[in-house]
Design a protein around this motif. Structure first.
Motif, PDB file in Angstrom:
ATOM      1  N   VAL A 205       0.774  -1.241   0.000  1.00  0.00           N
ATOM      2  CA  VAL A 205       0.000   0.000   0.000  1.00  0.00           C
ATOM      3  C   VAL A 205       0.807   1.294   0.000  1.00  0.00           C
ATOM      4  CG1 VAL A 205      -2.009  -1.065   1.080  1.00  0.00           C
ATOM      5  CG2 VAL A 205      -0.199  -0.133   2.531  1.00  0.00           C
ATOM      6  N   GLY A 206       1.940   1.362   0.689  1.00  0.00           N
ATOM      7  CA  GLY A 206       2.684   2.608   0.828  1.00  0.00           C
ATOM      8  C   GLY A 206       2.234   3.416   2.031  1.00  0.00           C
ATOM      9  N   ASP A 207       3.065   4.383   2.438  1.00  0.00           N
ATOM     10  CA  ASP A 207       2.814   5.161   3.646  1.00  0.00           C
ATOM     11  C   ASP A 207       1.522   5.973   3.575  1.00  0.00           C
ATOM     12  OD1 ASP A 207       5.174   4.201   4.623  1.00  0.00           O
ATOM     13  OD2 ASP A 207       6.215   6.148   4.665  1.00  0.00           O
ATOM     14  N   ALA A 208       1.243   6.584   2.423  1.00  0.00           N
ATOM     15  CA  ALA A 208       0.163   7.569   2.328  1.00  0.00           C
ATOM     16  C   ALA A 208      -1.216   6.945   2.198  1.00  0.00           C
ATOM     17  CB  ALA A 208       0.415   8.496   1.142  1.00  0.00           C
ATOM     18  N   TYR A 209      -1.295   5.652   1.964  1.00  0.00           N
ATOM     19  CA  TYR A 209      -2.594   5.003   1.762  1.00  0.00           C
ATOM     20  C   TYR A 209      -3.404   5.029   3.051  1.00  0.00           C
ATOM     21  CZ  TYR A 209      -6.002   1.398   0.479  1.00  0.00           C
ATOM     22  OH  TYR A 209      -7.166   0.710   0.208  1.00  0.00           O
ATOM     23  N   THR A 210      -4.658   5.475   2.988  1.00  0.00           N
ATOM     24  CA  THR A 210      -5.514   5.540   4.170  1.00  0.00           C
ATOM     25  C   THR A 210      -6.773   4.698   4.043  1.00  0.00           C
ATOM     26  OG1 THR A 210      -6.620   7.520   3.316  1.00  0.00           O
ATOM     27  CG2 THR A 210      -4.728   7.842   4.813  1.00  0.00           C
TER      28      THR A 210
END
Length: 866
Positions: A205-210
């Motif tokens: 997902v990566g850091d920014a995925y919410t």
């Protein structure tokens, strides 16, 4: 579980026995042991999803499917969707554990997706919130290990998880953390990955995925480091090997990151992570994630997890933290047929900050209130009280100016918020506040709010608060701040109030087993302090995953499908947390087989299968089952069967009541002799209780006691009182559902009880049906007929496995695009007047029995296309 051909939909929401208990004793007649829990009904909430699983007809690779044929099937689906003009965007495609896709599509496209050739089922993609846990003061990991016998397995049996790979599907792992072999520098990100401890993994997902409704799409492929904390904590419980020792400290880990730094994830990402864990050769998978109320084992994450077990991976999952939301709240994937669903027990001890009080310097532990600064660890100050032990609204009104200057105020819980109490004390000049409970047990409050609380606030038990109040009534009391110490945890060893109840909608006993999950001290990202104490089923699940790793180390040939039975046979049921002094066991449908005991599982010479008995409904009389008892000892063993009842629950899903059960169990023989290395069978007949009202859930434990002094085996059982199909699904609620509705916003609808005209030109101008489900529905059909002539225009939707709403007022919205289907033929309904009949087949219902269906017919729908 036999698969169906029609579309499916799922929920859209996101003792030890030697304690003087006896079998078959006389109990009180039908009456609750405690009053109903109060659940306040709020406004209706739309729980309809925007993401969907599309299941295709071919078997996935895990079930023997052919990769080339699966790819061709997907190509045919894409072509058919383009030809039909179906509007969707593809997210994931699956071949191994599930055959199909996940897609993003408006609810108005659901019928069109369902009609495409080759589609076997359509399911909502659940949104999985990052598990909410309670962050406590530092707690004791070693006492949690003692609760499960992991300390004995490590120190006396020489087990440490060596050679076992455990996958952690979560928020990632802090790869730099020294307890996982990292370099110990916060945020350095220079510890190699993979490495000797974290041997595999992937960031999906990566850091920014919410989450699926957030503004950022998943960005996969990065380093599966943890910027949240949850995954590091879970991984530490399994296999930390540093300052903290986990259950299996030498096990190696796989880090499968499915959450960003904040927010949620979705079920389709979880299925992709499961396929990756299988490809990476993991032996055990821990998923401290669950979709509350999704109690159908047919849901894709549960299906995929079961297939993973069939491929040799032990799958362990938290059963959920919806204990206050009623029955049938256990969630996928923990409800999967071969998944080990885990309940949560409170740790027996907690390492708490402390203070002492005069005159005898007694030490008292406290929980630091969220939103307040930390108290000092030295220094003395005078105490004062603002009320008494009987005050109902202590410090809820403004206190006299300067009345508490320089003092620590003792304030009783009740009536107003903790923030108001602390603020009033602060405004009166207090140097600190000690809040105490107004009921038995500990207290973990928050005083966050505006204006901010700038003085230390601690929370203590009712007993400790009453003691201080009594001393203040007699004379001055001095408080001295101290460093922390270990204290017994009130309620330690009992099921946490947050742990979810079963059963599944098919009346299968869930959860399977429990582990320590309240106040667990484990690694946390270095950027956030390195260690923390958290609570929840998220913490209990890795205790069981670690236990499975130790069992696999001791007995490498243990099949993944047998691990649940191995652990359940040696588990220990615990007393009812509602009132332990009564001597009843807690609900089997809340604790499963009981507390996991890994040392006993490793040493056990008896195996009993099935390891749990799901008895179904009692409408047709007593349930008869057969147990198979295997004896691995080097000598013959004779077993004496007995049973003990557990607490039962009443019929309401949303408002819990409790009953003493007088269920009876009879056995085919008074004793069973099993030769060395042999096996024998025992017939068991369970008669449902008369002390529990119809619609309630009862349970208990069959106990097999060996004559050689070895450990007894407990087999949990659970069943439903009466006729399961008498349970109502389409309960109207205060809002009067079902509705014919018009969509008035992204998630808002207006009731149209007198009928409505629709242009069918866009999603805002088609009819919707807002429906509340009080219980899981096996099948949901929407059938169209002409309002004037009665002519049938076939089906608009045909869904399966719909779960109950998460609240007593929630609803799902189903849109109709003016198209219907009969067999393989599709119809566009012409302009005119129509009514739609909603038919619901109850869980475990017979579709040929009209009594097993509920129906509702809509007001007149006028279709007037321009």
């Amino acid at each position: 579980m036999k698969k169906t051909k029609l579309a499916a939909a799922a929920a859209w929401a996101s003792l030890c026995l030697a304690g003087g208990l006896h079998a078959g004793g006389a109990y009180q007649p039908v009456q609750p042991l405690l009053p109903q829990d109060s659940i306040v009904e709020g406004t209706a909430v739309d729980e309809t999803p925007a993401l969907w699983f599309i299941e295709l007809g071919g078997a996935p690779i895990a079930d023997g499917g052919n990769a080339r044929a699966l790819q061709a099937e997907k190509a045919s689906f894409r072509a058919a969707a383009r030809s039909a003009g179906v509007r969707y965007s593809e997210r994931f495609a699956y071949d191994t554990l599930f055959n199909g896709f996940s897609v993003r599509a408006d609810v108005s496209q659901l019928a069109a997706l369902q009609r495409l050739p080759g589609v076997r089922a359509v399911y909502p993609v659940e949104t999985f919130q990052r598990p909410e846990v309670t962050r406590e003061a530092v707690a004791d990991m070693y006492t949690a290990l003692a609760m499960t016998g992991a300390d004995i397995a490590q120190s006396e049996l020489g087990l440490d998880g060596s050679g076992i790979r455990v996958a952690i599907m979560d928020t990632g792992i802090d790869i730099d953390h020294p307890d996982f072999g990292g370099n110990g520098v916060p945020g350095a990100n220079d510890t190699p990955f993979p490495n000797a401890k974290i041997v595999a993994g992937y960031d999906f997902v990566g850091d920014a995925y919410t989450g699926p409704s957030g503004p950022v799409a998943p960005v996969p492929g990065g380093r599966p480091d943890d910027c949240n904390g949850h995954g590091t904590h879970v991984a530490g419980i399994v296999a930390a090997d540093g300052t903290v020792k986990g259950v299996a400290p030498k096990a190696r880990l796989g880090a499968y990151r499915v959450f960003g730094c904040e927010g949620s994830t979705s079920a389709d990402i979880m299925v992709a992570a499961m396929e990756r864990a299988l490809a990476d050769g993991m032996h055990v998978l821990n998923m401290s994630i669950g979709a509350a109320f999704q109690a159908w084992p047919q849901y894709p994450t549960a299906q995929a997890a079961t297939r993973l077990v069939n491929k040799g991976v032990v799958v362990v999952a938290s059963i959920g933290n919806s204990g206050t939301s009623g029955l049938y709240a256990a969630g996928a994937p923990g409800v999967g047929d071969k998944v080990i669903g885990v309940a949560n027990y409170l740790n027996t001890h907690a390492f708490l900050p402390a203070f002492s009080i005069s005159p005898d310097d007694r030490l008292i532990g406290y929980n630091r209130a969220t939103g307040a600064p930390a108290a000092p660890t030295s220094g003395s100050v005078e105490m004062a009280r603002t009320g008494t032990q009987t005050s109902t609204a202590d410090a809820c009104s403004a206190l006299p100016a300067d009345s508490l200057t320089g003092k620590v105020a003792l304030i009783r819980r009740g009536t107003c918020s903790f923030h108001i109490k602390a603020l009033n004390a602060q405004n009166a000049g207090a140097a600190g506040v000690i809040l105490y409970n107004n009921v038995a047990g500990s207290l973990s409050p928050t005083v966050a709010g505006e204006p901010a609380i700038t003085i230390p606030v601690g929370a203590i038990t009712q007993a400790d608060g009453n003691l201080i109040d009594t001393r203040l009534a007699a004379g001055p009391v001095t408080l001295t701040w101290r460093t922390g110490a270990s204290f017994p945890n009130p309620g330690g060893g009992l099921i946490s109030a947050s742990s979810s109840h079963g059963l599944t909608y098919e009346l299968v006993l869930k959860p399977d087993i429990g582990g320590p999950g309240g106040n667990i001290y484990a690694p946390y990202p270095l950027e956030f302090g390195g260690y923390a104490s958290l609570s929840g089923t998220s913490m209990s699940s890795p205790h069981v995953a670690g236990a499975a790793a130790l069992v696999l180390q001791a007995a490498p040939r243990t099949p993944a499908q047998a691990m649940a039975a191995v652990l359940q046979n040696s588990a220990e049921p615990k007393p009812w947390s509602g009132n332990p002094g009564l001597g009843f066991l807690d609900m089997a449908h809340r604790q499963g087989a009981g507390m996991v005991r890994v040392d006993k599982s490793v040493l056990a010479t008896t195996r009993v299968e099935p390891a749990k008995l799901s008895l179904g409904e009692s409408e047709h009389g007593p349930a008869m089952r057969t147990l198979r008892i295997s004896n691995k000892a080097g000598h013959a063993v004779t077993y004496t069967p007995s049973f003990v009842n557990a607490i039962a629950t009443g019929p309401s899903s949303f408002s819990l009541t409790y009953f003493a059960s007088n269920a009876q169990v009879s056995f085919g023989a008074a004793t069973v002799s099993v030769p060395a290395g042999g096996a024998a069978s025992l017939d068991v007949t369970v008669t449902a209780p008369t002390s529990v009202p119809a619609g309630g859930i009862y349970g208990g434990y069959i106990v097999l006691t060996p004559d050689d002094g070895g450990q007894a085996v407990q087999v949990p059982f659970a069943g439903y009182v009466g006729d399961y199909q008498a349970r109502q699904v389409l309960t109207p609620t205060a809002n009067g559902f079902p509705w014919l509705a018009r969509r008035t916003g992204e998630t808002s609808y207006a009731n149209r009880p007198a009928g409505e005209t629709y242009s069918m030109t866009d999603p805002m101008n088609i009819p919707y049906f807002a429906v509340h489900f009080d219980h899981g529905a096996r099948r949901v059909r929407f059938e169209v007929r002409d309002a004037v002539t009665g002519k049938s225009w076939h089906r608009a939707l045909d869904l399966e496995h719909v779960a109950r709403n998460s609240t007593a007022t929630g609803f799902f919205a189903f849109g109709w695009d003016g198209t219907t289907v009969a067999g393989r033929k599709t119809y566009t309904v012409p302009n005119g007047q129509y009514v739609v009949t909603l038919s619901v087949l109850k869980a475990l219902g017979d579709d040929s029995d009209p009594a097993h269906w509920e129906t509702w017919t809509s007001p007149v729908i006028t279709i007037a296309r321009p």
